[in-house]
Design a protein around this motif. Structure first.
Motif, mmCIF file in Angstrom:
data_model
loop_
_atom_site.group_PDB
_atom_site.id
_atom_site.type_symbol
_atom_site.label_atom_id
_atom_site.label_comp_id
_atom_site.label_asym_id
_atom_site.label_seq_id
_atom_site.Cartn_x
_atom_site.Cartn_y
_atom_site.Cartn_z
ATOM 1 N N THR A 104 0.852 -1.185 0.000
ATOM 2 C CA THR A 104 0.000 0.000 0.000
ATOM 3 C C THR A 104 0.887 1.233 0.000
ATOM 4 O O THR A 104 1.757 1.375 0.868
ATOM 5 N N LYS B 210 3.923 -1.211 3.796
ATOM 6 C CA LYS B 210 3.038 -0.057 3.808
ATOM 7 C C LYS B 210 3.903 1.206 3.817
ATOM 8 O O LYS B 210 4.769 1.361 4.668
ATOM 9 N N THR C 169 6.752 -1.125 7.657
ATOM 10 C CA THR C 169 6.057 0.142 7.455
ATOM 11 C C THR C 169 7.092 1.247 7.359
ATOM 12 O O THR C 169 8.008 1.323 8.191
#
Length: 260
Positions: A128, A146, A162
């Motif tokens: 994402t 992410k 992340t």
């Protein structure tokens, strides 16, 4: 190998699955610029791989004018990719994107110079990329990653991480994934700068507590509360005799004795 028409159908289903605003397949086909850009790219990429470079470029530029999304026909894009909103998205020629990737508006997957050959990023699967993020250069973004909104990523990122900030920093490793394998949460991301500020506030609070205890012992609480600086053993803004250092009192008494 799956054809581009089948890939477009999978893209449509991915939008219905990931976007709660999508109510019907007809709405997705008519109202989603990201899907229109992907449809044009699937066709343009097929022409590009067959050597029809100019025709592919013309098709991709027409799609850019219609959707605000620029995808070079040479980019390789996997299955079930969702470009949400899409305005301002740029995907360079040698970019490689895996399956089940979600890209939000303003994202750039670009190069960093005039290098020849592989000069754009490789994006893994189940990734994402938040709004406004920039992923630049021939770097590799692992699977299940992410990237926070507004991040600028210039180095490789391993799987299950992340990344936030400018420059992008890995702040969480082994990011847990939801049951469906797609994590669309752009809000609940770690903020390393906020964490450092909170730690600094705690240290300052502890320091103030120590200074307050010291002021209480000297009977100089008034000076502390008024944030008056100490100068040469005496609190310059305070009239309390207790703020006068013992050395200062002794020297004053000695000087008076000499005068007498």
């Amino acid at each position: 190998m799956i054809g581009w028409k089948e890939m477009i159908r999978e893209d449509e289903e991915a939008i219905l699955h990931r976007d709660p605003a999508a109510k019907s397949l007809l709405e997705v086909r008519l109202c989603y610029p990201g899907l229109k850009a992907l449809k044009a790219h699937r066709r343009a990429n097929a022409l590009y791989r067959k050597g029809h470079v100019l025709l592919a470029r013309i098709l991709s530029q027409r799609a850019r004018h219609k959707t605000g999304i620029e995808i070079h026909p040479g980019a390789e894009i996997g299955r079930r990719v969702f470009i949400d909103h899409g305005d301002g998205v740029v995907i360079g020629e040698t970019t490689i994107i895996g399956n089940d990737v979600t890209i939000y508006q303003g994202v750039t997957l670009g190069g960093t110079g005039k290098d020849i050959g592989k000069r754009h990023p490789t994006i893994g699967s189940n990734v994402t990329i938040g709004a406004g993020a920039k992923v630049l250069g021939p770097i590799t973004i692992g699977n299940n990653v992410k990237i926070g909104a507004g991040s600028i990523v210039l180095k490789d990122v391993p799987d299950n991480c992340t990344v936030v900030g400018n420059p992008g920093r890995v702040v969480v490793k082994k990011t847990p994934r939801p049951a469906d394998g797609v994590d669309l949460d752009q809000v609940n991301l770690p903020d390393p700068m906020l964490d450092r500020m909170e730690a600094l506030v705690k240290r300052l609070t502890a320091l103030e507590a120590c200074l307050r205890k010291r002021a209480d012992k000297l009977d100089c609480r008034e000076c502390f509360e008024n944030e008056v600086e100490s100068r040469e053993g005496r609190c310059t803004g305070c009239t309390l005799q207790s703020c006068t250092g013992s050395d200062t009192e002794t020297s004053s008494e000695n000087s008076e004795g000499k005068k007498e």
